[in-house]
Design a protein around this motif. Structure first.
Motif, PDB file in Angstrom:
ATOM      1  N   ALA A 164     -11.463 -22.108 -22.208  1.00 50.72           N
ATOM      2  CA  ALA A 164     -12.061 -22.471 -20.929  1.00 50.72           C
ATOM      3  C   ALA A 164     -13.364 -21.689 -20.769  1.00 50.72           C
ATOM      4  O   ALA A 164     -13.460 -20.528 -21.157  1.00 50.72           O
ATOM      5  N   LEU A 165     -14.346 -22.361 -20.213  1.00 52.91           N
ATOM      6  CA  LEU A 165     -15.663 -21.777 -19.974  1.00 52.91           C
ATOM      7  C   LEU A 165     -15.904 -21.757 -18.468  1.00 52.91           C
ATOM      8  O   LEU A 165     -15.640 -22.748 -17.782  1.00 52.91           O
ATOM      9  N   LYS A 166     -16.388 -20.641 -17.974  1.00 53.39           N
ATOM     10  CA  LYS A 166     -16.666 -20.526 -16.542  1.00 53.39           C
ATOM     11  C   LYS A 166     -18.098 -20.968 -16.276  1.00 53.39           C
ATOM     12  O   LYS A 166     -19.050 -20.417 -16.831  1.00 53.39           O
ATOM     13  N   ARG A 167     -18.198 -21.989 -15.404  1.00 53.93           N
ATOM     14  CA  ARG A 167     -19.493 -22.517 -14.998  1.00 53.93           C
ATOM     15  C   ARG A 167     -19.464 -22.707 -13.493  1.00 53.93           C
ATOM     16  O   ARG A 167     -18.563 -23.350 -12.964  1.00 53.93           O
ATOM     17  N   ASP A 168     -20.474 -22.172 -12.801  1.00 50.06           N
ATOM     18  CA  ASP A 168     -20.559 -22.304 -11.345  1.00 50.06           C
ATOM     19  C   ASP A 168     -19.264 -21.867 -10.667  1.00 50.06           C
ATOM     20  O   ASP A 168     -18.752 -22.549  -9.786  1.00 50.06           O
ATOM     21  N   ASP A 169     -18.697 -20.749 -11.119  1.00 47.16           N
ATOM     22  CA  ASP A 169     -17.461 -20.169 -10.572  1.00 47.16           C
ATOM     23  C   ASP A 169     -16.231 -21.054 -10.756  1.00 47.16           C
ATOM     24  O   ASP A 169     -15.242 -20.910 -10.044  1.00 47.16           O
ATOM     25  N   VAL A 170     -16.290 -21.995 -11.687  1.00 44.13           N
ATOM     26  CA  VAL A 170     -15.168 -22.881 -11.976  1.00 44.13           C
ATOM     27  C   VAL A 170     -14.856 -22.796 -13.474  1.00 44.13           C
ATOM     28  O   VAL A 170     -15.758 -22.827 -14.309  1.00 44.13           O
ATOM     29  N   TRP A 171     -13.557 -22.679 -13.803  1.00 40.88           N
ATOM     30  CA  TRP A 171     -13.131 -22.677 -15.200  1.00 40.88           C
ATOM     31  C   TRP A 171     -12.942 -24.116 -15.657  1.00 40.88           C
ATOM     32  O   TRP A 171     -12.218 -24.879 -15.022  1.00 40.88           O
ATOM     33  N   MET A 172     -13.628 -24.494 -16.753  1.00 40.13           N
ATOM     34  CA  MET A 172     -13.563 -25.842 -17.298  1.00 40.13           C
ATOM     35  C   MET A 172     -13.064 -25.793 -18.739  1.00 40.13           C
ATOM     36  O   MET A 172     -13.433 -24.883 -19.492  1.00 40.13           O
TER      37      MET A 172
ATOM     38  N   ALA B 263     -12.776 -26.337 -22.581  1.00 38.53           N
ATOM     39  CA  ALA B 263     -13.848 -26.377 -23.570  1.00 38.53           C
ATOM     40  C   ALA B 263     -13.268 -26.292 -24.971  1.00 38.53           C
ATOM     41  O   ALA B 263     -12.144 -25.822 -25.165  1.00 38.53           O
ATOM     42  N   GLU B 264     -14.038 -26.764 -25.929  1.00 38.22           N
ATOM     43  CA  GLU B 264     -13.703 -26.631 -27.344  1.00 38.22           C
ATOM     44  C   GLU B 264     -14.813 -25.833 -28.021  1.00 38.22           C
ATOM     45  O   GLU B 264     -15.984 -25.954 -27.655  1.00 38.22           O
TER      46      GLU B 264
ATOM     47  N   VAL C 290     -19.880 -23.787 -27.356  1.00 38.47           N
ATOM     48  CA  VAL C 290     -18.722 -24.487 -26.807  1.00 38.47           C
ATOM     49  C   VAL C 290     -19.170 -25.808 -26.210  1.00 38.47           C
ATOM     50  O   VAL C 290     -20.323 -25.954 -25.781  1.00 38.47           O
ATOM     51  N   GLN C 291     -18.239 -26.761 -26.214  1.00 40.34           N
ATOM     52  CA  GLN C 291     -18.501 -28.067 -25.621  1.00 40.34           C
ATOM     53  C   GLN C 291     -17.486 -28.297 -24.516  1.00 40.34           C
ATOM     54  O   GLN C 291     -16.285 -28.142 -24.737  1.00 40.34           O
TER      55      GLN C 291
ATOM     56  N   ARG D  73     -22.946 -28.936 -24.023  1.00 40.24           N
ATOM     57  CA  ARG D  73     -22.781 -27.809 -24.945  1.00 40.24           C
ATOM     58  C   ARG D  73     -23.483 -26.578 -24.392  1.00 40.24           C
ATOM     59  O   ARG D  73     -24.578 -26.677 -23.838  1.00 40.24           O
ATOM     60  N   VAL D  74     -22.822 -25.434 -24.591  1.00 36.71           N
ATOM     61  CA  VAL D  74     -23.347 -24.162 -24.101  1.00 36.71           C
ATOM     62  C   VAL D  74     -23.246 -23.153 -25.234  1.00 36.71           C
ATOM     63  O   VAL D  74     -22.200 -23.032 -25.875  1.00 36.71           O
ATOM     64  N   GLU D  75     -24.331 -22.442 -25.494  1.00 33.04           N
ATOM     65  CA  GLU D  75     -24.325 -21.392 -26.512  1.00 33.04           C
ATOM     66  C   GLU D  75     -24.275 -20.034 -25.821  1.00 33.04           C
ATOM     67  O   GLU D  75     -25.056 -19.766 -24.906  1.00 33.04           O
ATOM     68  N   LEU D  76     -23.330 -19.203 -26.252  1.00 34.44           N
ATOM     69  CA  LEU D  76     -23.169 -17.861 -25.709  1.00 34.44           C
ATOM     70  C   LEU D  76     -23.481 -16.842 -26.796  1.00 34.44           C
ATOM     71  O   LEU D  76     -23.079 -17.010 -27.948  1.00 34.44           O
TER      72      LEU D  76
END
Length: 112
Positions: free
Chosen positions: A61-69, A71-72, A83-84, A97-100
């Motif tokens: 799960a990826l946190k975006r805008d204070d929400v856990w979504m 992800a793969e 992650v996607q 897609r988000v790169e960390l």
């Protein structure tokens, strides 16, 4: 806390890192996410070798805008993880897609 030490399988593939912490050892992914704690370095290394890279295919799960979504993981290395988003509850973000930058210790979590 000491510098992370790489852990490789017999074939040379990097499976993660171990780090000494508070009298124990932390086994972490190739991008630095802590997976488990162990009493000895050997136990931490064994855990990583035994698990291999299977954690890459697990639910995240990826946190975006204070929400856990949901992800793969798409790509992972010691420098970064991509992650996607695959959470159907957020169709406008699905496939994003988000790169960390590694090490990743916040904003991404393994779902159990």
């Amino acid at each position: 806390m000491t510098q992370p030490a790489p852990v490789h399988r017999e074939d040379g593939e990097l499976v993660g890192f171990v780090t000494e912490s508070d009298g124990g050892w932390i086994a972490a992914t190739v991008f630095g996410y802590p997976l488990s704690e162990h009493r000895s370095r050997e136990d931490a290394e064994d855990a990583l070798v035994g698990k291999g890279l299977s954690y890459l295919a697990e639910r995240w799960a990826l946190k975006r805008d204070d929400v856990w979504m949901r992800a793969e993981l798409v790509e992972a290395s010691p420098a970064h993880v991509t992650v996607q988003l695959v959470d159907m509850s957020y169709p406008d973000r699905y496939g994003e897609r988000v790169e960390l930058t590694a090490p990743v210790t916040e904003g991404l979590r393994l779902e159990h």
